[in-house]
Motif scaffolding. Structure first.
Motif, PDB file in Angstrom:
ATOM      1  N   ASN A   1      27.268  57.086  50.368  1.00 50.32           N
ATOM      2  CA  ASN A   1      28.549  56.305  49.676  1.00 50.32           C
ATOM      3  C   ASN A   1      27.657  55.118  49.063  1.00 50.32           C
ATOM      4  O   ASN A   1      26.483  54.702  49.173  1.00 50.32           O
ATOM      5  CB  ASN A   1      29.419  55.890  50.829  1.00 50.32           C
ATOM      6  N   ARG A   2      28.550  54.109  48.777  1.00 51.07           N
ATOM      7  CA  ARG A   2      28.023  52.793  48.338  1.00 51.07           C
ATOM      8  C   ARG A   2      28.832  51.529  48.909  1.00 51.07           C
ATOM      9  O   ARG A   2      30.019  51.798  49.271  1.00 51.07           O
ATOM     10  CB  ARG A   2      27.938  52.761  46.774  1.00 51.07           C
ATOM     11  N   THR A   3      28.286  50.492  49.103  1.00 52.29           N
ATOM     12  CA  THR A   3      28.478  49.297  49.725  1.00 52.29           C
ATOM     13  C   THR A   3      28.293  48.059  48.870  1.00 52.29           C
ATOM     14  O   THR A   3      27.315  48.259  48.110  1.00 52.29           O
ATOM     15  CB  THR A   3      28.522  48.989  51.271  1.00 52.29           C
ATOM     16  N   TYR A   4      29.134  47.013  49.271  1.00 53.13           N
ATOM     17  CA  TYR A   4      28.626  45.755  48.509  1.00 53.13           C
ATOM     18  C   TYR A   4      28.200  44.706  49.410  1.00 53.13           C
ATOM     19  O   TYR A   4      29.020  44.547  50.686  1.00 53.13           O
ATOM     20  CB  TYR A   4      29.871  45.385  47.525  1.00 53.13           C
ATOM     21  N   VAL A   5      27.376  43.584  49.172  1.00 52.53           N
ATOM     22  CA  VAL A   5      27.136  42.649  49.992  1.00 52.53           C
ATOM     23  C   VAL A   5      27.096  41.300  49.198  1.00 52.53           C
ATOM     24  O   VAL A   5      26.736  41.528  47.852  1.00 52.53           O
ATOM     25  CB  VAL A   5      25.765  43.036  50.572  1.00 52.53           C
ATOM     26  N   THR A   6      27.525  40.216  49.761  1.00 55.71           N
ATOM     27  CA  THR A   6      27.024  38.937  49.205  1.00 55.71           C
ATOM     28  C   THR A   6      26.485  37.944  50.213  1.00 55.71           C
ATOM     29  O   THR A   6      26.850  38.108  51.351  1.00 55.71           O
ATOM     30  CB  THR A   6      28.703  38.405  48.621  1.00 55.71           C
ATOM     31  N   VAL A   7      25.551  37.194  49.693  1.00 54.38           N
ATOM     32  CA  VAL A   7      25.149  36.094  50.379  1.00 54.38           C
ATOM     33  C   VAL A   7      25.246  34.843  50.101  1.00 54.38           C
ATOM     34  O   VAL A   7      24.915  34.486  48.869  1.00 54.38           O
ATOM     35  CB  VAL A   7      23.525  36.251  50.635  1.00 54.38           C
ATOM     36  N   THR A   8      25.889  33.929  50.742  1.00 56.90           N
ATOM     37  CA  THR A   8      26.316  32.731  50.448  1.00 56.90           C
ATOM     38  C   THR A   8      25.397  31.582  50.138  1.00 56.90           C
ATOM     39  O   THR A   8      24.180  31.814  50.538  1.00 56.90           O
ATOM     40  CB  THR A   8      27.621  32.094  51.088  1.00 56.90           C
ATOM     41  N   ASN A   9      25.882  30.395  49.628  1.00 56.97           N
ATOM     42  CA  ASN A   9      24.862  29.046  49.634  1.00 56.97           C
ATOM     43  C   ASN A   9      24.945  28.981  51.155  1.00 56.97           C
ATOM     44  O   ASN A   9      25.701  29.173  52.082  1.00 56.97           O
ATOM     45  CB  ASN A   9      25.723  27.952  49.038  1.00 56.97           C
ATOM     46  N   PRO A  10      23.790  28.100  51.758  1.00 55.68           N
ATOM     47  CA  PRO A  10      23.758  27.436  52.840  1.00 55.68           C
ATOM     48  C   PRO A  10      24.734  26.747  53.399  1.00 55.68           C
ATOM     49  O   PRO A  10      25.190  25.866  52.510  1.00 55.68           O
ATOM     50  CB  PRO A  10      22.140  26.686  52.797  1.00 55.68           C
ATOM     51  N   ILE A  11      25.221  26.865  54.540  1.00 57.12           N
ATOM     52  CA  ILE A  11      26.630  26.140  55.102  1.00 57.12           C
ATOM     53  C   ILE A  11      25.939  24.934  56.124  1.00 57.12           C
ATOM     54  O   ILE A  11      25.175  25.192  56.908  1.00 57.12           O
ATOM     55  CB  ILE A  11      27.395  27.128  55.586  1.00 57.12           C
ATOM     56  N   SER A  12      26.385  23.796  56.027  1.00 57.07           N
ATOM     57  CA  SER A  12      25.888  22.705  56.953  1.00 57.07           C
ATOM     58  C   SER A  12      26.478  22.911  58.292  1.00 57.07           C
ATOM     59  O   SER A  12      25.820  22.405  59.208  1.00 57.07           O
ATOM     60  CB  SER A  12      26.176  21.361  56.510  1.00 57.07           C
ATOM     61  N   SER A  13      27.661  23.284  58.463  1.00 55.21           N
ATOM     62  CA  SER A  13      28.343  23.549  59.758  1.00 55.21           C
ATOM     63  C   SER A  13      29.036  24.664  60.186  1.00 55.21           C
ATOM     64  O   SER A  13      29.796  25.269  59.270  1.00 55.21           O
ATOM     65  CB  SER A  13      29.092  22.215  60.116  1.00 55.21           C
TER      66      SER A  13
END
Length: 403
Positions: free
Chosen positions: A255-267
């Motif tokens: 199958n296929r899946t999707y991923v996102t990686v966000t900006n750094p979060i401070s808290s």
């Protein structure tokens, strides 16, 4: 082999790798006790473990170490499976279901031990996991799972709606929280394992080397690459989702899946202990944090092997995943710094394929098919090691290739 493009889009883990070792291409005939084909998670863990044995080991990778599915792995390490313990009990019997879950817990313990002694920082952190009921109708299943895990002394606790809101700031009907889980930078783990193993005089690693099986003769398997031949007493395929003539007939699906990686979060004030979070809905949504404060979120699985290449389509999937994160934590300001789609494999019964090929002496596969692939690779590499060095492993029948 059936080759598919394992991912499309912008990957995050490769940006965290510095001074990655370069290994030569095989250019002369060699003899060894064990040939391992594939330098992903399974191949790396097996090479690392076999490096401690009095055996000559050769690891070959047709591309570069850790640059296949490993670089798209999201690094959630859990003893719980996509298929719940009580569901396994219904399909394979309670005794074997518990045995399999204990095998997964043992795999987690092995990963923790390895992380504690590797010389390099692989961004490994012990975490709890929150597994919540996506709908009110799923509460019964969550309660059933809690009761069975508790019955067999797995580290688990039950959370009601009020407890979830107090700890995480979002509302769900019920959840279980498991202990003994972790997160890791999977690409750093693979690179570090092979780097450590290759320090020994009994392990040789070759990149850009594709090995093709010829035949078995006089106690050795003969394999050839573009420029040389390898004679090996034992051969292990750790080739992941690249299916060959044998594995194509296994009860698996890609199958296929999707991923996102966000900006750094401070808290992460409302995200208790930065637990791994996932849900009962299928396909499920999941999320974790990283060493530098990003959120890795994945899901939206589809029954198609290869992810779309169009960056506009990938962006749309990334936005869908961001929306799911914001459902839980609307106060966090987010953007998608990385988005990709990736191929992943599952077995139809939820159990990986690990063991010796029937009627093919000293030929093995270590394939961590499933959402728990790294954990499967952990205990799978131990099973293969024991089959080679001892001739047996007490749980090898659970994951045998011909079930």
């Amino acid at each position: 082999m059936l080759f598919v493009s394992l991912y499309h889009g912008a990957l995050y883990w490769p940006t965290t790798i510095r001074d990655k070792p370069v290994y030569p291409k095989l250019n002369k005939d060699m003899l060894c006790d064990i040939l391992i084909i594939g330098a992903g998670m399974s191949g790396a863990l097996l090479t690392y473990k076999l490096a401690k044995e009095p055996l000559e080991v050769i690891l070959v990778e047709k591309d570069r170490v850790g640059e296949g599915s490993t670089s798209a792995n999201t690094g959630l390490l859990q003893y719980s499976n996509d298929k719940m313990l009580h569901s396994f009990a219904e399909s394979i019997g309670e005794k074997d279901a518990v045995r399999f879950y204990r095998l997964c817990l043992k795999g987690m313990e092995e990963l923790k031990e390895i992380a504690s002694i590797l010389q390099e920082d692989i961004q490994f952190e012990n975490r709890q996991s929150l597994y919540y009921a996506s709908t009110e109708a799923d509460v019964l299943s969550i309660k059933k799972e809690y009761e069975m895990l508790k019955q067999y002394d797995f580290p688990v606790e039950f959370l009601d709606e009020e407890m979830i809101y107090k700890s995480y700031g979002f509302k769900k009907h019920a959840a279980i929280r498991t202990s003994g889980d972790a997160e890791v930078n999977p690409q750093k783990l693979v690179v570090s394992l092979i780097k450590e193993a290759s320090k020994g005089s009994n392990v040789r690693v070759f990149e850009n080397t594709e090995a093709e099986k010829l035949h078995y003769q006089d106690g050795y398997w003969l394999y050839k690459s573009e420029d040389a031949c390898i004679r090996a007493k034992h051969v292990v395929y750790a080739t992941g989702y690249e299916l060959d003539n044998y594995t194509r007939n296994m009860a698996t699906k890609l199958n296929r899946t999707y991923v996102t990686v966000t900006n750094p979060i401070s808290s992460f004030q409302q995200w208790k202990d930065r637990s791994l979070i996932w849900e009962t809905k299928r396909p499920y949504f999941y999320m974790r944090t990283t060493f530098d404060g990003r959120i890795v979120a994945g899901g939206l699985d589809e029954e198609t092997m290869e992810a779309p290449k169009d960056p506009r389509i990938l962006e749309a999937y990334g936005n869908k995943l961001l929306a799911r994160v914001k459902e839980h934590f609307p106060q966090i300001q987010l953007q998608a710094d990385y988005v990709y789609g990736a191929t992943f494999g599952e077995s139809k019964d939820g159990i990986p394929f690990i063991g010796e090929v029937p009627k093919s002496k000293n030929l093995y596969y270590c394939l961590g098919f499933g959402g728990n692939g790294t954990v499967y690779s952990s205990f799978g590499s131990t099973i293969i090691k024991d089959l080679i060095t001892k001739g047996e492993h007490p749980d090898a029948d659970l994951v045998r290739l011909d079930r």
